[in-house]
Design a protein around this motif. Sequence first.
Motif, PDB file in Angstrom:
ATOM      1  N   UNK A 321       0.826  -1.210   0.000  1.00 58.39           N
ATOM      2  CA  UNK A 321       0.000   0.000   0.000  1.00 58.39           C
ATOM      3  C   UNK A 321       0.859   1.259   0.000  1.00 58.39           C
ATOM      4  N   UNK A 322       0.436   2.237  -0.770  1.00 55.12           N
ATOM      5  CA  UNK A 322       1.227   3.461  -0.922  1.00 55.12           C
ATOM      6  C   UNK A 322       1.430   4.185   0.401  1.00 55.12           C
ATOM      7  N   UNK A 323       0.516   3.995   1.354  1.00 59.57           N
ATOM      8  CA  UNK A 323       0.645   4.723   2.618  1.00 59.57           C
ATOM      9  C   UNK A 323       1.861   4.289   3.426  1.00 59.57           C
ATOM     10  N   UNK A 324       2.487   3.170   3.049  1.00 56.35           N
ATOM     11  CA  UNK A 324       3.675   2.714   3.762  1.00 56.35           C
ATOM     12  C   UNK A 324       4.978   3.111   3.062  1.00 56.35           C
ATOM     13  N   UNK A 325       4.880   3.877   1.996  1.00 64.14           N
ATOM     14  CA  UNK A 325       6.082   4.191   1.217  1.00 64.14           C
ATOM     15  C   UNK A 325       7.134   4.921   2.044  1.00 64.14           C
ATOM     16  N   UNK A 326       6.711   5.859   2.869  1.00 61.27           N
ATOM     17  CA  UNK A 326       7.675   6.623   3.649  1.00 61.27           C
ATOM     18  C   UNK A 326       8.261   5.860   4.813  1.00 61.27           C
ATOM     19  N   UNK A 327       7.582   4.811   5.237  1.00 60.55           N
ATOM     20  CA  UNK A 327       7.991   4.057   6.419  1.00 60.55           C
ATOM     21  C   UNK A 327       8.767   2.798   6.071  1.00 60.55           C
ATOM     22  N   UNK A 328       8.527   2.250   4.891  1.00 58.66           N
ATOM     23  CA  UNK A 328       8.883   0.870   4.597  1.00 58.66           C
ATOM     24  C   UNK A 328      10.359   0.553   4.831  1.00 58.66           C
ATOM     25  N   UNK A 329      11.254   1.328   4.249  1.00 56.00           N
ATOM     26  CA  UNK A 329      12.677   1.001   4.339  1.00 56.00           C
ATOM     27  C   UNK A 329      13.354   1.572   5.582  1.00 56.00           C
ATOM     28  N   UNK A 330      12.562   2.195   6.451  1.00 58.57           N
ATOM     29  CA  UNK A 330      13.082   2.621   7.737  1.00 58.57           C
ATOM     30  C   UNK A 330      13.735   3.987   7.726  1.00 58.57           C
ATOM     31  N   UNK A 331      14.063   4.445   8.909  1.00 59.15           N
ATOM     32  CA  UNK A 331      14.704   5.742   9.097  1.00 59.15           C
ATOM     33  C   UNK A 331      16.064   5.746   8.401  1.00 59.15           C
ATOM     34  N   UNK A 332      16.255   6.702   7.501  1.00 57.60           N
ATOM     35  CA  UNK A 332      17.511   6.755   6.764  1.00 57.60           C
ATOM     36  C   UNK A 332      17.762   5.506   5.935  1.00 57.60           C
ATOM     37  N   UNK A 333      16.668   4.808   5.569  1.00 58.84           N
ATOM     38  CA  UNK A 333      16.738   3.566   4.776  1.00 58.84           C
ATOM     39  C   UNK A 333      17.575   2.493   5.478  1.00 58.84           C
ATOM     40  N   UNK A 334      17.516   2.499   6.812  1.00 53.74           N
ATOM     41  CA  UNK A 334      18.340   1.570   7.580  1.00 53.74           C
ATOM     42  C   UNK A 334      17.925   0.112   7.409  1.00 53.74           C
ATOM     43  N   UNK A 335      16.706  -0.137   6.925  1.00 54.77           N
ATOM     44  CA  UNK A 335      16.230  -1.510   6.794  1.00 54.77           C
ATOM     45  C   UNK A 335      16.460  -2.097   5.404  1.00 54.77           C
TER      46      UNK A 335
END
Length: 364
Positions: A321-335
């Motif tokens: 879902x698009x609503x998770x785009x900002x969260x998905x890869x984590x803070x600073x893309x740490x995930x």
Amino acid sequence: MQVTPQGRGQAAGNGPKAGRAGRFFRHPEPGGTAGPVWPVFLTFKGCPGRCLFCAQPLQTGRPPRPLSRTLDAMSAGLEAAGRAGRGPYELAFYGGVFTGLPEPWPERFLAEAIRLRERGLVTRVRCSTRPDACDPARLARLAAAGLSLVELGAQTFDDGVLAASGRGHDAAATRRAARAVRAAGLSLGLQLLPGLPGHTPAAFARDAAETAALGPEIVRLYPCLVVAGTPLAALYRAGRYAPWDLGTTLAALAGALPVLWRAGARVARIGLAPQPDFDAAILAGPVHPALGARVRALALCDLVAAEVRALGGPAAGLAAPARFAGQFFGHGRELVPRYQALGLGPGTVRFEDREDFFLAARAV
């Protein structure tokens, strides 16, 4: 990347479902959002003593003051907000022990809240309190007077940790209070404080499970911090207490979120709200400006990892879902490395206008 069967409507619940060459699943967090809150701080009012970790004036940014002044400021502030076209608000009594205030102060606050509600400035009223200040008869009176929700400062269900923290009550008091809140027709909230003296991640996992079993509407998670001027700070300086590190805290809280979500609880807060004086007084503990976002992102990553394992083979990609785009890869893309280890690097994840996730299986 062809990973996008439109699963909307194919997964009516939150559980995963097998689909064509993959798995559909939904995020377990309950829907709905809270409206704006008007906080009223009752710093130390009604408290029978001071807990080991307590730094209320710094935490709330409000020094103790007479209840009459607090009531006047509440009314004046909400009236001014109404004239400015703001609101309505959920009125929330924080700090202190609302149900432990001397008579007739709880009723006076609620009477004014009802007057403001009739004027369209307040939607509902909630308070936070101690588990050992929940007399059933008083809760029933407060419910009749307009109170809607009671948040219990449970902190933990580990009796040893409660004793070491100077709480003055045991876990049984929290269970009794939760039953009394519900019996009075009030909604229930619970607050947990992981990382207190003697607390372990395993004990916190049990706390989350017991909290979920009580069926609260909302839960708040406040990892324990060492704040200057508290009894806990003295223990820390003497080498008798060590707070959880940030990594331990992130993992423990991320593990708790799905347990709470699947029980229908809305996790309203992770970590204390920033407050300049309070932030400057923190000596140690798991502090991060994006703590809540990091915990939520890690919880989502763990959920996706479980679905990849259930897939029984390598993943080809994920439609989310698009609503998770900002969260998905984590803070600073740490995930990103964690997802890459699952076969789901940034190039294999697509965010779309959909409600569910679709995890595509790789042809083998």
